[in-house]
Design a protein around this motif. Structure first.
Motif, PDB file in Angstrom:
ATOM      1  N   UNK A   2       0.838  -1.214   0.000  1.00 23.55           N
ATOM      2  CA  UNK A   2       0.000   0.000   0.000  1.00 23.55           C
ATOM      3  C   UNK A   2       0.868   1.257   0.000  1.00 23.55           C
ATOM      4  N   UNK A   3       1.933   1.298   0.823  1.00 25.23           N
ATOM      5  CA  UNK A   3       2.825   2.451   0.857  1.00 25.23           C
ATOM      6  C   UNK A   3       3.521   2.652  -0.477  1.00 25.23           C
ATOM      7  N   UNK A   4       3.881   1.591  -1.119  1.00 24.25           N
ATOM      8  CA  UNK A   4       4.536   1.698  -2.419  1.00 24.25           C
ATOM      9  C   UNK A   4       3.588   2.284  -3.457  1.00 24.25           C
ATOM     10  N   UNK A   5       2.340   1.888  -3.420  1.00 18.38           N
ATOM     11  CA  UNK A   5       1.369   2.443  -4.371  1.00 18.38           C
ATOM     12  C   UNK A   5       1.133   3.934  -4.110  1.00 18.38           C
ATOM     13  N   UNK A   6       1.056   4.325  -2.823  1.00 19.35           N
ATOM     14  CA  UNK A   6       0.855   5.750  -2.500  1.00 19.35           C
ATOM     15  C   UNK A   6       2.056   6.579  -2.955  1.00 19.35           C
ATOM     16  N   UNK A   7       3.250   6.061  -2.766  1.00 20.70           N
ATOM     17  CA  UNK A   7       4.451   6.771  -3.202  1.00 20.70           C
ATOM     18  C   UNK A   7       4.427   6.992  -4.714  1.00 20.70           C
ATOM     19  N   UNK A   8       4.038   6.007  -5.451  1.00 20.90           N
ATOM     20  CA  UNK A   8       3.970   6.148  -6.917  1.00 20.90           C
ATOM     21  C   UNK A   8       2.947   7.209  -7.325  1.00 20.90           C
ATOM     22  N   UNK A   9       1.819   7.308  -6.636  1.00 24.36           N
ATOM     23  CA  UNK A   9       0.797   8.302  -6.975  1.00 24.36           C
ATOM     24  C   UNK A   9       1.314   9.717  -6.732  1.00 24.36           C
ATOM     25  N   UNK A  10       1.949   9.918  -5.557  1.00 21.17           N
ATOM     26  CA  UNK A  10       2.468  11.249  -5.228  1.00 21.17           C
ATOM     27  C   UNK A  10       3.547  11.656  -6.212  1.00 21.17           C
ATOM     28  N   UNK A  11       4.417  10.776  -6.523  1.00 16.07           N
ATOM     29  CA  UNK A  11       5.492  11.073  -7.458  1.00 16.07           C
ATOM     30  C   UNK A  11       4.936  11.417  -8.836  1.00 16.07           C
TER      31      UNK A  11
END
Length: 539
Positions: free
Chosen positions: A442-451
């Motif tokens: 989940x954290x990895x997916x959120x990081x990709x969205x913000x980036x």
């Protein structure tokens, strides 16, 4: 020259011991007909037909050719034909035989003697009076006795006997009839019974009080003891005697072959250890000679001792030890000093019983069987008492010992703790992995969205690159720091019309800036140029 004589038919050979008889049938009505036979031995160097001695020019339908056959284990062929002067019939069909296979055992010879309430019998071999013997080893014969009272309601009793035997347990002054049969157990051959012989028993002499009675053998772990009872109140001494059983198989008189047991001569006890004369390779007979104070002797009944059958197996020894999570059981074969004899003679196996020694009577007793003298038990519970009993047994002799004395041992504390810790750590590690995996994803997916939103990797087209940069730069400036275009009155000599234009434009420019936050390049150009134009006009 065709013969009118017919061939003999239905050829049969009858063999009893080494006596050979040839028999046949002849269906012709011819007179003065004789018969002659031939034979061939297939296992000789010359296999050709020979005249059968004893069966030449025979007028009857049978002949004795015992002297012609000497090879009892070879294949023989026989044939016979009819003859009348110069005229002969065709040969009969060939009869094939192996003499030993078709031979029947003849009746044995017997001699009887009635004395002191018993019948003594002596048996001779079926071939005892024959020069040629088909059975080479006459000791291989076994004899079966059938005896009965000579009465209308007689009961037949059958038993195995030696060539020289004593038949007891008979009623006095009673006529008994008997017959004997010789057998060859290894070849499954049963012979003919001897002619029936009858004899009357005598009364048994009054039993001497000093005679040993109830003679019996007690044997444990190859330690043999002979016990008997004494009903005589006066002084009496005893000699224990033994006879090697093999001597009874012989047709000779063995009455002088009895020997005294060392250490059991002129004793007054009613028991004796005779282990010193016993081996495991044969069988024996024992008896007790009682000698009274008047030097009168009396012999007891005989008892047979077959060591490996008579002997009983004692319980084995057991020692316990604990190693890690295994219970080690060390077994000592029964017999002590004779344990090797017991182990080698009986091919012992061991039956182990083990259980948890707790107050719960429902704890299951488990069993395992082993051939070795060392056994192990696994899956033990820490800090628990375990008890063990062991039984020795042999399948060959169908014997088993009593169980050994119960031995118990306690498993040590915490032997299972390392395994428990390892299991707990493994379970916790698996749980952490199962929980951390979805959270990390989940954290990895959120990081990709913000980036993707704030730091895009793609660039805008070239035709709007500058505009976009200016637009973005102005988009994120704080409202307090937005540039404000300054306007001022240059000279009072400017006409009212120009003032109106200038201030109107400035006002419009300010309002537009506040409303949209964007500045037009045209307005800027105009704002910049107006003072210059007015200045020129003033000058």
């Amino acid at each position: 020259d065709q013969s009118n004589l017919k061939s003999p038919q239905d050829i049969q050979v009858y063999v009893i011991n080494t006596n050979f008889t040839l028999r046949w049938n002849y269906t012709g009505n011819d007179i003065n007909v004789t018969f002659s036979a031939e034979f061939e031995d297939f296992e000789t160097t010359e296999t050709e037909w020979q005249e059968l001695s004893g069966c030449q020019n025979v007028t009857g339908m049978e002949c004795d050719f015992s002297k012609a056959i000497t090879k009892y284990y070879n294949i023989h062929h026989l044939r016979i034909r009819a003859e009348r002067r110069e005229e002969v019939s065709p040969w009969s069909s060939i009869f094939e035989m192996i003499p030993y296979d078709i031979a029947q055992i003849g009746p044995p010879g017997i001699e009887l003697q009635s004395t002191n309430g018993v019948i003594k019998i002596k048996v001779s071999s079926p071939e005892a009076n024959q020069v040629q013997k088909m059975v080479i080893d006459h000791l291989s014969f076994k004899y079966i006795l059938v005896i009965w009272e000579n009465s209308s309601n007689a009961e037949f009793r059958s038993q195995s006997i030696f060539p020289t035997a004593i038949i007891d347990d008979l009623a006095p002054d009673t006529t008994y009839c008997l017959k004997v049969q010789a057998t060859l157990p290894f070849d499954s051959k049963e012979g003919l019974f001897s002619p029936i012989r009858c004899i009357k028993t005598t009364r048994k002499a009054v039993n001497n009080l000093h005679c040993a009675t109830n003679v019996r053998v007690l044997a444990l772990n190859m330690d043999f003891h002979l016990h008997w009872n004494n009903q005589y109140k006066h002084h009496v001494s005893y000699n224990v005697q033994y006879l090697i059983g093999y001597l009874k198989k012989l047709h000779d008189d063995y009455s002088t072959k009895w020997l005294n047991v060392p250490g059991c001569e002129n004793i007054t006890d009613t028991q004796c250890n005779f282990s010193s004369v016993i081996t495991t390779t044969g069988f024996y007979y024992l008896r007790v000679e009682a000698i009274s104070e008047y030097n009168k002797s009396c012999l007891s009944n005989e008892v047979k001792v077959d060591p490996l059958i008579t002997n009983e197996i004692g319980p084995p020894g057991v020692k316990l030890d604990i190693s890690d999570v295994l219970l080690h059981i060390q077994i000592s074969p029964p017999g002590g000093a004779k344990s090797e004899v017991m182990r080698d003679s009986y091919d012992l196996s061991y039956r182990i019983l083990y259980w948890k020694n707790s107050s719960n009577n429902e704890d299951e007793i488990k069993m395992k069987e082993i051939k070795q003298t060392i056994g192990t038990v696994s899956n033990l519970t820490p800090a628990t008492w375990y008890c063990v009993k062991v039984q020795a047994f042999t399948e060959i002799y169908n014997k088993s010992s009593y169980y050994s004395k119960k031995e118990c041992i306690r498993t040590p504390e915490g032997k299972m703790l390392p395994l428990v810790i390892l299991a707990t750590f493994s379970i916790a590690l698996i749980a952490v992995i199962l929980v951390a995996t979805p959270i990390g994803f989940a954290l990895y997916q959120a990081y990709n969205k913000i980036k993707y939103v704030f730091f895009p990797s793609c660039k805008p087209p070239l035709n709007i690159e500058g505009f976009g940069q200016q637009f973005l730069n102005s988009l994120y400036l704080p409202a307090a720091e937005e540039p404000i275009e300054n306007c001022s009155v240059i000279e009072h000599i400017i006409t009212n019309e120009l003032d109106q234009v200038d201030f109107k434009d400035c006002k419009h420019s300010k309002q537009s800036s506040r409303d949209s936050g964007n500045y037009s390049n045209d307005d800027d150009t105009l704002g910049n140029k107006a003072p210059q134009v007015l200045g020129k006009e003033i000058v």
